[in-house]
Scaffold this active site. Structure first.
Site, PDB file in Angstrom:
ATOM      1  N   ARG A 145       0.822  -1.211   0.000  1.00  0.00           N
ATOM      2  CA  ARG A 145       0.000   0.000   0.000  1.00  0.00           C
ATOM      3  C   ARG A 145       0.856   1.261   0.000  1.00  0.00           C
ATOM      4  O   ARG A 145       0.430   2.308  -0.454  1.00  0.00           O
ATOM      5  CB  ARG A 145      -0.943  -0.011   1.209  1.00  0.00           C
ATOM      6  CG  ARG A 145      -2.170  -0.894   0.934  1.00  0.00           C
ATOM      7  CD  ARG A 145      -3.111  -0.921   2.086  1.00  0.00           C
ATOM      8  NE  ARG A 145      -2.405  -1.378   3.284  1.00  0.00           N
ATOM      9  CZ  ARG A 145      -2.970  -1.572   4.459  1.00  0.00           C
ATOM     10  NH1 ARG A 145      -4.249  -1.341   4.612  1.00  0.00           N
ATOM     11  NH2 ARG A 145      -2.271  -2.003   5.491  1.00  0.00           N
TER      12      ARG A 145
ATOM     13  N   LYS B  44       2.172 -19.898   4.064  1.00  0.00           N
ATOM     14  CA  LYS B  44       1.572 -20.502   5.234  1.00  0.00           C
ATOM     15  C   LYS B  44       1.511 -19.479   6.364  1.00  0.00           C
ATOM     16  O   LYS B  44       2.257 -18.502   6.312  1.00  0.00           O
ATOM     17  CB  LYS B  44       2.374 -21.742   5.663  1.00  0.00           C
ATOM     18  CG  LYS B  44       3.855 -21.442   5.847  1.00  0.00           C
ATOM     19  CD  LYS B  44       4.449 -21.769   7.174  1.00  0.00           C
ATOM     20  CE  LYS B  44       4.009 -21.039   8.346  1.00  0.00           C
ATOM     21  NZ  LYS B  44       5.040 -20.281   9.076  1.00  0.00           N
TER      22      LYS B  44
ATOM     23  N   HIS C 269       8.373 -23.520   2.982  1.00  0.00           N
ATOM     24  CA  HIS C 269       9.761 -23.410   2.515  1.00  0.00           C
ATOM     25  C   HIS C 269      10.651 -24.517   3.077  1.00  0.00           C
ATOM     26  O   HIS C 269      11.731 -24.760   2.546  1.00  0.00           O
ATOM     27  CB  HIS C 269      10.333 -22.012   2.795  1.00  0.00           C
ATOM     28  CG  HIS C 269      10.716 -21.745   4.210  1.00  0.00           C
ATOM     29  ND1 HIS C 269       9.819 -21.377   5.171  1.00  0.00           N
ATOM     30  CD2 HIS C 269      11.922 -21.793   4.832  1.00  0.00           C
ATOM     31  CE1 HIS C 269      10.454 -21.196   6.320  1.00  0.00           C
ATOM     32  NE2 HIS C 269      11.731 -21.442   6.151  1.00  0.00           N
TER      33      HIS C 269
ATOM     34  N   LYS D 272      14.302 -26.963   1.475  1.00  0.00           N
ATOM     35  CA  LYS D 272      15.633 -27.044   2.088  1.00  0.00           C
ATOM     36  C   LYS D 272      16.386 -28.255   1.544  1.00  0.00           C
ATOM     37  O   LYS D 272      15.804 -29.324   1.339  1.00  0.00           O
ATOM     38  CB  LYS D 272      15.517 -27.118   3.621  1.00  0.00           C
ATOM     39  CG  LYS D 272      15.059 -25.779   4.221  1.00  0.00           C
ATOM     40  CD  LYS D 272      15.165 -25.780   5.717  1.00  0.00           C
ATOM     41  CE  LYS D 272      14.498 -24.562   6.317  1.00  0.00           C
ATOM     42  NZ  LYS D 272      15.384 -23.417   6.484  1.00  0.00           N
TER      43      LYS D 272
ATOM     44  N   GLU E 192      15.024 -22.373  17.418  1.00  0.00           N
ATOM     45  CA  GLU E 192      15.462 -21.048  16.973  1.00  0.00           C
ATOM     46  C   GLU E 192      15.958 -20.251  18.177  1.00  0.00           C
ATOM     47  O   GLU E 192      15.416 -20.391  19.274  1.00  0.00           O
ATOM     48  CB  GLU E 192      14.305 -20.290  16.333  1.00  0.00           C
ATOM     49  CG  GLU E 192      13.748 -20.966  15.101  1.00  0.00           C
ATOM     50  CD  GLU E 192      12.643 -20.133  14.481  1.00  0.00           C
ATOM     51  OE1 GLU E 192      12.957 -19.336  13.592  1.00  0.00           O
ATOM     52  OE2 GLU E 192      11.483 -20.274  14.900  1.00  0.00           O
TER      53      GLU E 192
ATOM     54  N   ASP F 197       2.288 -21.879  13.631  1.00  0.00           N
ATOM     55  CA  ASP F 197       3.386 -21.285  12.868  1.00  0.00           C
ATOM     56  C   ASP F 197       4.375 -22.346  12.376  1.00  0.00           C
ATOM     57  O   ASP F 197       4.930 -22.206  11.283  1.00  0.00           O
ATOM     58  CB  ASP F 197       4.114 -20.268  13.772  1.00  0.00           C
ATOM     59  CG  ASP F 197       5.172 -19.478  13.028  1.00  0.00           C
ATOM     60  OD1 ASP F 197       4.846 -18.928  11.964  1.00  0.00           O
ATOM     61  OD2 ASP F 197       6.327 -19.415  13.501  1.00  0.00           O
TER      62      ASP F 197
ATOM     63  N   HIS G 119       5.513 -26.831   8.797  1.00  0.00           N
ATOM     64  CA  HIS G 119       6.896 -27.272   8.565  1.00  0.00           C
ATOM     65  C   HIS G 119       7.184 -28.652   9.181  1.00  0.00           C
ATOM     66  O   HIS G 119       7.719 -29.535   8.534  1.00  0.00           O
ATOM     67  CB  HIS G 119       7.894 -26.283   9.175  1.00  0.00           C
ATOM     68  CG  HIS G 119       7.794 -24.888   8.616  1.00  0.00           C
ATOM     69  ND1 HIS G 119       7.484 -24.635   7.312  1.00  0.00           N
ATOM     70  CD2 HIS G 119       7.988 -23.672   9.188  1.00  0.00           C
ATOM     71  CE1 HIS G 119       7.482 -23.320   7.099  1.00  0.00           C
ATOM     72  NE2 HIS G 119       7.773 -22.719   8.222  1.00  0.00           N
TER      73      HIS G 119
ATOM     74  N   LYS H  92      11.027 -20.844  20.108  1.00  0.00           N
ATOM     75  CA  LYS H  92      11.814 -19.615  19.938  1.00  0.00           C
ATOM     76  C   LYS H  92      12.644 -19.425  21.213  1.00  0.00           C
ATOM     77  O   LYS H  92      12.275 -19.924  22.277  1.00  0.00           O
ATOM     78  CB  LYS H  92      10.892 -18.408  19.796  1.00  0.00           C
ATOM     79  CG  LYS H  92       9.876 -18.545  18.670  1.00  0.00           C
ATOM     80  CD  LYS H  92      10.331 -17.849  17.426  1.00  0.00           C
ATOM     81  CE  LYS H  92       9.283 -17.876  16.353  1.00  0.00           C
ATOM     82  NZ  LYS H  92       9.840 -18.020  15.004  1.00  0.00           N
TER      83      LYS H  92
HETATM   84  C1  BG6 Z   1       8.565 -19.348   9.258  1.00  0.00           C
HETATM   85  C2  BG6 Z   1       7.945 -19.025  10.587  1.00  0.00           C
HETATM   86  O1  BG6 Z   1       7.657 -20.049   8.453  1.00  0.00           O
HETATM   87  O2  BG6 Z   1       9.725 -20.146   9.463  1.00  0.00           O
HETATM   88  C3  BG6 Z   1       8.942 -18.303  11.472  1.00  0.00           C
HETATM   89  O3  BG6 Z   1       6.804 -18.203  10.387  1.00  0.00           O
HETATM   90  C4  BG6 Z   1      10.222 -19.100  11.584  1.00  0.00           C
HETATM   91  O4  BG6 Z   1       8.404 -18.070  12.762  1.00  0.00           O
HETATM   92  C5  BG6 Z   1      10.728 -19.492  10.213  1.00  0.00           C
HETATM   93  O5  BG6 Z   1      11.172 -18.289  12.239  1.00  0.00           O
HETATM   94  C6  BG6 Z   1      11.900 -20.441  10.328  1.00  0.00           C
HETATM   95  O6  BG6 Z   1      12.464 -20.633   9.065  1.00  0.00           O
HETATM   96  P1  BG6 Z   1      13.988 -21.009   8.902  1.00  0.00           P
HETATM   97  O7  BG6 Z   1      14.153 -21.305   7.444  1.00  0.00           O
HETATM   98  O8  BG6 Z   1      14.769 -19.811   9.359  1.00  0.00           O
HETATM   99  O9  BG6 Z   1      14.221 -22.188   9.769  1.00  0.00           O
END
Ligand code: BG6
Length: 513
Positions: A75, A172, A202, A206, A240, A259, A264, A362
């Protein structure tokens, strides 16, 4: 002729040493057809941190035709020049030595249009702009809140941008539960056919995840032992060190279950547990993943306290020094979990009785994603006690950092002094073995969309099956009114997560070196 760092069609071959063995790699990177990549959410975190740098890297490899365009949409009242500045900074942040001439050539592909999915202004001009390159494959990447997916698709449909070789990419999580996911999928389906819809996860892009396919189905060695008869348990950890930071707004409505686990981690579980597909054809692979998701044993309200742990980080320490707790970052109290551990089970012949321990969080002590497959002990030890304990074989697939595969074996400790046993890894670091930088998952996945290959994307029924398993757990958590267990930032989550696995006589894998 596009700017090519190497002749189009080839990467340079690399030869590297792998424990004394030389491995050579020559991956090919063929140029894809000219395309328009339209990024809705063009000023957002994902676009800046991942999508623009990913496109730059593919451009540098000579895979992107110069007739292609990358169009940021948001926007904000920006223009091509100001968005190119943003793109330049985004690229330099990940590749500070990007050669100026190459960077400029890349930036020439970048455009910006200011549009609001909920208003009509600007859409006709945008459609005209897209129409200027009728032969380009059109990729509409919705990197926005899912609440905008429907408005955006309707606008694209209204302006006939869904026709021809148009594809839509949905980030997602798709919805927040089965009902909302269904609604989004139904609404998107009014404009884009399932064959045009790419639901991106994603993690499937990987390197190590795809390697799991190569490892399992390209070697005769693993598959005969890949079942409940030989495997004791499986662990999947995505840890993470980061907190939620500026994503707190999104994250607080989502939490670790929506999330990370629903998408994932369940996708990783599918890659580990699926039956061999008959080919790499998109539906052959996705049919097998779907069967795994449908075989997940439901976790109902009564079993949720035993089989799941949810936590939330409090102030503590990370690599950055001392860090605030989740609620302090958010600015108000919250019941959202930033950590989840689950004992999952797959009710089918191959996996009956094999627990799959899933864990993500996290503000954990290290950034580490790995799949650990632990084999059963040998049925009888022929060694006397002096030889030392017999450890179990373990296959560790490291997704990040330092992608690679380790197979832990028992050998005789070299030298004299009687037969002493030792547990050592057959260790392959992809970086050491093949050199160079491994491409980011988005690099591969976006080009797969352009190529029209949905193998590594989630089909609608997969997303639904994943929600069908996750929803009762989320409902049980909500209904119980229990707050997430606190854990100090910089630790491995609540102690209940350790208890979850230790109750069964196992421990979370710690042998990373
Ligand atoms: C995302 C999540 O899909 O994947 C994030 O929304 C997360 O919260 C991230 O940090 C982790 O991705 P990667 O590739 O850094 O492990």
């Amino acid at each position: 002729m596009p700017y090519a760092a190497h002749p189009v069609g080839t990467h340079p071959s690399t030869t590297a040493s792998l424990g004394g063995i030389h491995v050579s790699s020559s991956a090919s990177s063929l140029q894809v057809e000219a395309f328009d990549l339209v990024i809705f959410g063009g000023t957002g975190d994902l676009a800046i941190r991942k999508l623009l740098p990913a496109m730059y890297h593919r451009f540098a490899e000579g895979q992107i035709d110069r007739a292609s365009r990358i169009i940021g949409i948001a926007r904000a009242e920006l223009n091509d020049a100001s968005y190119r500045k943003i793109a330049r900074e985004a690229v330099l942040k990940v590749d500070k030595n990007a050669p100026e001439q190459r960077l400029e050539a890349f930036l020439a592909l970048i455009h910006y249009r200011s549009l609001d999915g909920r208003k009509d202004a600007g859409w006709s001009e945008f459609a005209k702009f897209i129409g200027e390159k009728p032969d380009n494959v059109r990729v509409f990447y919705l990197s926005t809140s899912p609440s905008l997916f429907v408005d955006l698709c309707q606008k694209l449909g209204k302006h006939k941008l869904n026709e021809g070789r148009a594809r839509v990419v949905l980030e997602k999580p798709i919805g927040t539960d089965l009902g909302s996911a269904d609604k989004i999928n139904d609404d998107v389906a009014q404009v884009f056919d399932e064959s045009q819809t790419y639901r991106i996860d994603h993690y499937l892009g990987k390197e190590t995840v795809q390697n799991l396919l190569a490892l399992r189905f390209g070697n005769a060695l693993f598959e005969p032992l890949w079942n409940a008869e030989h495997i004791e348990h499986v662990q999947i950890t995505v840890a993470e060190t980061v907190g939620v930071g500026h994503r707190a707004g999104y994250y607080d409505d989502s939490g670790a279950m929506r999330d990370m686990i629903q998408n994932h981690i369940l996708q990783l579980l599918c890659m580990v547990a699926m039956e061999p597909p008959s080919s790499m054809a998109p539906d052959a692979v996705r049919d097998e993943k779907l069967k795994v998701l449908r075989s997940l044993k439901p976790i109902n309200a009564a079993r949720t306290p035993q089989l799941t742990v949810r936590g939330q980080y409090r102030a503590g320490a990370s690599e950055e020094g001392s860090v605030p707790g989740y609620e302090e970052e958010l600015g108000h109290p919250s019941n959202t979990e930033t950590f989840v551990a689950i004992k999952a089970e797959i009710a089918n012949w191959r996996w009956a009785g094999v627990p799959f321990y899933l864990r993500t969080g996290k503000r954990l002590p290290e950034r580490l994603s790995e799949i650990v497959v632990t084999y059963k002990s040998v049925p009888h030890s022929i060694f006397d006690q002096d030889a030392g304990a017999l450890a179990q074989n373990r296959l560790v697939l490291r997704l990040q950092p330092d992608e690679g595969v380790k197979l832990w074996l028992t050998i005789k400790n070299p030298g004299p002094g009687g037969l002493k046993l030792r547990h050592v890894p057959l260790d392959m670091s992809f970086l050491e073995a093949f050199g160079g930088q491994l491409p980011d998952a988005y690099e591969r996945l976006i080009l797969d969309v352009v190529r029209g290959n949905p193998t590594l994307f989630m089909r609608r029924d997969e997303v639904e099956a994943a929600w069908r398993w996750a929803d009762p757990i989320l409902d049980a958590w909500t209904d119980s009114n229990e707050v997430p267990r606190p854990y100090t930032a910089g630790t491995w989550g609540p102690s209940a997560s350790v208890a979850l696995i230790e109750r069964d006589g196992y421990t979370w894998n710690e042998e990373n070196d």
